[in-house]
Scaffold this active site. Sequence first.
Site, PDB file in Angstrom:
ATOM      1  CE  LYS A 178      -3.252  -2.688   2.780  1.00  0.00           C
ATOM      2  NZ  LYS A 178      -2.318  -3.576   3.440  1.00  0.00           N
TER       3      LYS A 178
ATOM      4  CG  ASP B 115      -5.509  -7.453   7.711  1.00  0.00           C
ATOM      5  OD1 ASP B 115      -5.113  -8.590   7.405  1.00  0.00           O
ATOM      6  OD2 ASP B 115      -5.561  -6.509   6.900  1.00  0.00           O
TER       7      ASP B 115
END
Length: 457
Positions: A166, A204
């Site tokens: 990202k 996550d």
Amino acid sequence: MEPISNRPGIQKIKSADKRKKVCEALESLRFTENDVKQMMKVFEEQIDYANSLNEEDRKKSDLFWECTYVSDLVKGNENGRYLGLDLGSTNFRVVLVDLKDGVAKTTTKYYNLTDDQLSGPAELVFDHIAASMETFITEEKIQSFTFSFPTVQKTLKKSILVTWTKRFKCTNGPGLDPCILLEEAIERRGGLSVPVNVMARISDTTGTLMAGSYYDKKCAIGLILGSGSNACYVEHLKNFKKLDPKEAKSDKILVNCEWGAFGDNGCLDFCRNEFEREVDQYSNFPGSYTFEKSFGGFYLGEMFRVVLVKLTKAGVLFDGKGSDELMTRWLWKSRQVTTVEKDNPGSSENTMSVLKDMKLDTIATEEDVLLVQEACYLMSQRAAYIVATALAVLLNHINEPEVSIGIDGSLYEHHPRFHDHMTTLLQKLVPSTKFRLFLVKDGSGQGAALVAAVESS
């Protein structure tokens, strides 16, 4: 996906020649039945390689397919106060979960990361985490840590960062242990105001699965659909080859797929289109994280822009003119996609607000607005179908009559059609499984605290 020419907005284009050019320009947005079948086949092949005990076989796959070392899902009898730390995209979350006989009360606070922290030494990121923790905690004890980047898991606490993704472009970090980096950051501060014990490092998706199991006992898949994507699911121990059965605590384990890089080795080249290739070419990490670049929220806005640029250059949109904002790479975000998708048939208020922001409203004709909406719809449908195809493979592995899928992430939360697109395809691909997709808001951070609760009980 239906033929492009069948879409109502396309059929309203008056010129037959223009309709033909539009269909040709958008044809590669279709995710066909053959694409679905081939992707499911390729995904299974890559799983087999990643799950192999043979190192040479594992090198053939870009899936990590790691054991999470989480011993169990939420049982419903946990007690205590636990903190979860969640580092994933451009902010950092501290989540306090207060459990009383399995009933949770959750408090979450957000702390932004600056561009300097995202691009400097990794120590700056972890110093920020430690400082944020200090502002949050008073008498609580840190128990778990969610780290949403590809890692090789060694134990529940020990893992090795493989790469940043990202917006993270830190100058170091890969090859290091996130938990050790956090502990060192705390030590540089001279400790915190309360004793700190970093108990676990989870992904996550593991956190989302744990949180999902708190809300729904049939939850067996945790899925992230935000800036990027990953999945974790409950696998039968007999099907997972990389863990000695003697180390297992039950006949099932939680597997962290780390599927963002699926396709980096070229196995998905058969279905990648020109738009995905261009987004990848100008991304922070060209040639990597192929799978999530087809639908991740960090990339979807840019892909939408690239699609519209092609239509404009083909002379079928905005009279071939466009605007500086249309031609600026990475200016468009996923919110432009979700905003356009909120318009119902016959409505254009949201679409016009996006076009106004991008200085296109004054040149957009009625046909232009319809074409923008159709391009957005087709691109979003393709993205959702790609995710659903991979989920179908996981559901086949789980092989239960009823399975719930807990989903965290801004893309799933805010996109008005993603849920329905995924549901439509999954119903066709796994007709024998009754499934439920549901939002687990901030599930990764809450799940990190729940892991600590389960491991402490």
